[in-house]
Design a protein around this motif. Sequence first.
Motif, mmCIF file in Angstrom:
data_model
loop_
_atom_site.group_PDB
_atom_site.id
_atom_site.type_symbol
_atom_site.label_atom_id
_atom_site.label_comp_id
_atom_site.label_asym_id
_atom_site.label_seq_id
_atom_site.Cartn_x
_atom_site.Cartn_y
_atom_site.Cartn_z
ATOM 1 N N LYS A 51 2.906 10.791 7.225
ATOM 2 C CA LYS A 51 3.893 9.900 6.617
ATOM 3 C C LYS A 51 3.748 8.701 7.497
ATOM 4 O O LYS A 51 3.581 8.605 8.746
ATOM 5 C CB LYS A 51 5.270 10.707 6.912
ATOM 6 N N LEU A 52 3.569 7.341 6.516
ATOM 7 C CA LEU A 52 3.531 6.272 7.092
ATOM 8 C C LEU A 52 4.296 6.141 8.363
ATOM 9 O O LEU A 52 3.752 5.566 9.455
ATOM 10 C CB LEU A 52 3.682 5.349 6.044
ATOM 11 N N GLU A 53 5.515 6.445 8.473
ATOM 12 C CA GLU A 53 6.507 5.786 9.547
ATOM 13 C C GLU A 53 6.218 6.823 10.645
ATOM 14 O O GLU A 53 6.787 6.476 11.911
ATOM 15 C CB GLU A 53 8.173 6.235 9.293
ATOM 16 N N ASP A 54 5.419 7.839 10.661
ATOM 17 C CA ASP A 54 4.899 8.666 11.803
ATOM 18 C C ASP A 54 3.868 8.106 12.479
ATOM 19 O O ASP A 54 3.643 8.584 13.627
ATOM 20 C CB ASP A 54 4.806 10.181 11.271
ATOM 21 N N PRO A 94 2.962 2.195 15.545
ATOM 22 C CA PRO A 94 3.265 1.050 14.854
ATOM 23 C C PRO A 94 1.871 0.186 14.372
ATOM 24 O O PRO A 94 1.883 -0.400 13.593
ATOM 25 C CB PRO A 94 4.391 0.350 15.993
ATOM 26 N N GLN A 117 0.536 1.407 11.188
ATOM 27 C CA GLN A 117 1.249 1.507 10.023
ATOM 28 C C GLN A 117 0.768 0.384 9.239
ATOM 29 O O GLN A 117 1.202 0.186 7.829
ATOM 30 C CB GLN A 117 2.478 1.381 10.626
ATOM 31 N N LYS A 118 -0.206 -0.560 9.612
ATOM 32 C CA LYS A 118 -0.636 -1.763 8.535
ATOM 33 C C LYS A 118 -1.917 -1.819 8.427
ATOM 34 O O LYS A 118 -2.577 -1.186 9.482
ATOM 35 C CB LYS A 118 -0.038 -2.921 8.982
ATOM 36 N N ARG A 153 -5.534 1.045 12.423
ATOM 37 C CA ARG A 153 -5.314 1.997 11.623
ATOM 38 C C ARG A 153 -6.694 2.790 11.224
ATOM 39 O O ARG A 153 -6.736 4.005 11.364
ATOM 40 C CB ARG A 153 -4.921 1.538 10.205
ATOM 41 N N SER A 193 4.323 7.566 1.839
ATOM 42 C CA SER A 193 5.652 6.796 2.039
ATOM 43 C C SER A 193 6.686 6.850 0.737
ATOM 44 O O SER A 193 5.993 7.018 -0.217
ATOM 45 C CB SER A 193 5.504 5.473 2.656
ATOM 46 N N ARG A 194 7.952 6.657 1.121
ATOM 47 C CA ARG A 194 8.793 6.656 -0.188
ATOM 48 C C ARG A 194 8.175 5.248 -1.125
ATOM 49 O O ARG A 194 7.846 4.140 -0.238
ATOM 50 C CB ARG A 194 10.130 6.272 0.298
ATOM 51 N N SER A 212 7.572 1.952 -2.977
ATOM 52 C CA SER A 212 8.149 0.432 -3.144
ATOM 53 C C SER A 212 8.233 0.358 -4.551
ATOM 54 O O SER A 212 8.382 -0.985 -4.921
ATOM 55 C CB SER A 212 7.299 -0.365 -2.277
ATOM 56 N N LEU A 237 10.062 13.440 1.396
ATOM 57 C CA LEU A 237 10.118 11.941 0.710
ATOM 58 C C LEU A 237 10.607 11.845 -0.531
ATOM 59 O O LEU A 237 10.711 10.688 -1.269
ATOM 60 C CB LEU A 237 8.678 11.377 0.868
#
Length: 396
Positions: free
Chosen positions: A25-28, A31, A34-35, A40, A75-76, A78, A120
């Motif tokens: 999950k992206l948010e996990d 930081p 995450q980009k 990454r 991720s959820r 966009s 999600l």
Amino acid sequence: MTFAPQIKIPAIYMRGGTSKGVFFKLEDLPPAAQKPGPARDALLMRVIGSPDPYGKHTDGMGGATSSTSKVVILSRSSQPGHDVDYLFGQVSIDKPFIDWSGNCGNLSAAVGPCAIAMGLIDADRLVSDGTATVRIWQANIGKTIIGQVPMTGGSVQETGDFELDGVTFPAAEIGVEFVDPAADDEDGGGALFPTGNVVDTLDVPGVGRFQATLINAGIPTIFLNAADIGYTGTELQDDINGDAAALERFETIRAHGAVHMGLISDAAEAAQRQHTPKVAFVAPAAGYTASSGKQINAEDVDLLVRALSMGKLHHAMMGTAAVAIGTAAAIPGTLVNLAAGGGERTAVRFGHPSGTLRVGAEVAQVNGQWQVTKAIMSRSARILMEGWVRVPGDAF
């Protein structure tokens, strides 16, 4: 001397179709990861265990094959009208890079179930019993995928009797629909066939001159006639992967085909774009013994297809390449269509090293240009393990 301790990151290890990978999950992610960027890539390569000069992935989650050296970030979504964003990375085994240029069709089947497991998907998009429709935004290529996920008692049903050649055990069937899977271009025409032709002549220095169908549906793919390159279409992995000279020839064909398709400007750039395009070769239907020992009869299939991924003959068939096969089979005059007997068709069953696969496609001519509206196939998926992956804290 001090050493950074390991950190742990929530993850799901999952099979989708004939592939498997590590899903995040992206948010996990930390930081810095995450980009897009070096942090990454370094983190995800360390998770898989690449680059590994031994070619084993002993110190990571990868399986040291193109089918098992994969990462996914969810991720959820966009994007309006979509539930989840799906980003796929093909991790090189022995070199320090991740190819983000394309999709994994097999792991596409796992995205819906994994997104549900990760929380999600909004509850009102799910059903307690029946089929949940998950609309997926494939972020690498900007396309929509629709997953039909079976649900029982409010949870994803993973067990079942659907058998998929190339996968050892049966599981629940997941329908996967690739919407408008051709590449986009600025004027909306010619993207399906980058050259505008259903068959081209590909002149490859030092290798030869071949007829080829260059198509961009699902994933950019170069189709050749098996007979033109000295094969029958019944080959298994060991027939090709143990032949270093043959693999070098295929890579040279792939590089020059990529230039012909406009994907790169110089053949030397192909070394940094290993995931795309794919090279495949086709032949008319014939009987053979699959890698499992299963006997495939000529009447079981419409044609034979073998494809290479990340420099090796694939053990079954990439899902995205299956989209290309189904699309090309539906368009009269392509090498795939001719190998299947020619004419018009909405579905094709082809033989691959592990068995057979059926894929359907809807195509039409609009203003003289071929377009594909969707390709459909069935896959299965299963969570193998969930929890945390650990990596050294200074790995990224």
